[in-house]
Design a protein around this motif. Structure first.
Motif, mmCIF file in Angstrom:
data_model
loop_
_atom_site.group_PDB
_atom_site.id
_atom_site.type_symbol
_atom_site.label_atom_id
_atom_site.label_comp_id
_atom_site.label_asym_id
_atom_site.label_seq_id
_atom_site.Cartn_x
_atom_site.Cartn_y
_atom_site.Cartn_z
ATOM 1 N N ASP A 34 0.965 -1.217 0.048
ATOM 2 C CA ASP A 34 -0.005 0.045 -0.074
ATOM 3 C C ASP A 34 0.956 1.304 0.130
ATOM 4 O O ASP A 34 2.222 1.067 -0.065
ATOM 5 C CB ASP A 34 -1.111 0.012 1.193
ATOM 6 C CG ASP A 34 -0.114 0.018 2.560
ATOM 7 O OD1 ASP A 34 0.920 -0.030 2.731
ATOM 8 O OD2 ASP A 34 -0.789 -0.044 3.416
ATOM 9 N N THR A 35 0.430 2.270 -0.037
ATOM 10 C CA THR A 35 1.030 3.815 -0.008
ATOM 11 C C THR A 35 2.073 3.481 1.148
ATOM 12 O O THR A 35 3.232 4.085 1.028
ATOM 13 C CB THR A 35 0.301 4.771 -0.191
ATOM 14 O OG1 THR A 35 -0.429 4.803 -0.919
ATOM 15 C CG2 THR A 35 0.982 6.097 -0.151
ATOM 16 N N LYS A 61 0.480 0.389 -10.650
ATOM 17 C CA LYS A 61 -0.449 0.672 -9.643
ATOM 18 C C LYS A 61 -1.752 0.336 -9.923
ATOM 19 O O LYS A 61 -2.334 0.375 -11.022
ATOM 20 C CB LYS A 61 -0.399 2.268 -9.149
ATOM 21 C CG LYS A 61 -0.330 3.239 -10.209
ATOM 22 C CD LYS A 61 0.047 4.367 -9.911
ATOM 23 C CE LYS A 61 0.058 5.485 -11.253
ATOM 24 N NZ LYS A 61 0.614 5.226 -12.246
ATOM 25 N N ARG A 62 -2.664 0.478 -8.890
ATOM 26 C CA ARG A 62 -4.215 0.025 -9.023
ATOM 27 C C ARG A 62 -4.827 0.865 -7.834
ATOM 28 O O ARG A 62 -4.336 0.698 -6.835
ATOM 29 C CB ARG A 62 -4.361 -1.325 -9.235
ATOM 30 C CG ARG A 62 -4.135 -2.187 -10.238
ATOM 31 C CD ARG A 62 -4.669 -1.934 -11.601
ATOM 32 N NE ARG A 62 -4.352 -2.559 -12.677
ATOM 33 C CZ ARG A 62 -3.195 -2.094 -13.446
ATOM 34 N NH1 ARG A 62 -2.714 -1.108 -13.246
ATOM 35 N NH2 ARG A 62 -2.975 -3.067 -14.452
ATOM 36 N N LYS A 63 -5.856 1.403 -8.226
ATOM 37 C CA LYS A 63 -6.602 2.117 -7.343
ATOM 38 C C LYS A 63 -7.822 1.321 -6.977
ATOM 39 O O LYS A 63 -8.643 0.996 -7.830
ATOM 40 C CB LYS A 63 -6.943 3.772 -7.590
ATOM 41 C CG LYS A 63 -7.766 4.148 -6.360
ATOM 42 C CD LYS A 63 -7.719 5.825 -6.603
ATOM 43 C CE LYS A 63 -8.227 6.449 -5.585
ATOM 44 N NZ LYS A 63 -8.251 8.029 -5.631
ATOM 45 N N LYS A 67 -7.885 3.628 -2.123
ATOM 46 C CA LYS A 67 -6.755 3.209 -1.822
ATOM 47 C C LYS A 67 -5.911 2.690 -2.874
ATOM 48 O O LYS A 67 -6.300 2.031 -3.648
ATOM 49 C CB LYS A 67 -6.688 2.044 -0.592
ATOM 50 C CG LYS A 67 -5.536 1.833 0.067
ATOM 51 C CD LYS A 67 -5.736 0.946 1.283
ATOM 52 C CE LYS A 67 -4.468 0.753 1.946
ATOM 53 N NZ LYS A 67 -4.497 0.083 3.070
ATOM 54 N N TRP A 68 -4.588 3.137 -2.859
ATOM 55 C CA TRP A 68 -3.662 2.627 -3.905
ATOM 56 C C TRP A 68 -2.898 1.514 -3.715
ATOM 57 O O TRP A 68 -2.583 1.146 -2.296
ATOM 58 C CB TRP A 68 -2.507 3.764 -4.177
ATOM 59 C CG TRP A 68 -2.995 4.926 -4.973
ATOM 60 C CD1 TRP A 68 -3.524 5.948 -4.671
ATOM 61 C CD2 TRP A 68 -3.454 4.939 -6.539
ATOM 62 N NE1 TRP A 68 -4.101 7.026 -5.652
ATOM 63 C CE2 TRP A 68 -3.899 6.007 -6.853
ATOM 64 C CE3 TRP A 68 -3.164 3.960 -7.538
ATOM 65 C CZ2 TRP A 68 -3.984 6.634 -8.115
ATOM 66 C CZ3 TRP A 68 -3.636 4.451 -8.944
ATOM 67 C CH2 TRP A 68 -3.991 5.642 -8.977
#
Length: 87
Positions: A34-35, A61-63, A67-68
């Motif tokens: 995660d970030t 990356k995927r949102k 949340k990324w």
């Protein structure tokens, strides 16, 4: 009387091998970052990540929801390539 001799070089070698194996296991446990994990692994603030490579179309990356998520292996590969490109 018992005398024990230890080869420090061999002990160090064995220790480093075990440490590498442990690190591989820990890394394998994370499928996604995660970030927070991304900033921890890169030692960069989120604003620096965004400025330097977040918007690079090659950056995986995927949102999901709000949340990324970043696939761990692909992200590591990208980061190593990105770092090599920095002059």
């Amino acid at each position: 009387m018992i005398e024990v001799n230890i080869d420090e070089k061999e002990v160090r070698k064995l220790f480093l091998e075990e440490l590498k194996e442990h690190i591989k296991k820990v890394d394998a446990e994370l499928l996604f970052w995660d970030t927070k994990e991304l900033t921890k692994r890169t030692s960069m603030s989120l604003s620096t990540v965004q400025k330097e490579f977040f918007y690079d179309p090659r950056f995986p990356k995927r949102k999901v929801g709000g949340k990324w998520y970043f696939p761990a292996e692909k992200t590591k590969e990208f980061l190593l390539s990105w770092l090599d490109e920095q002059v």
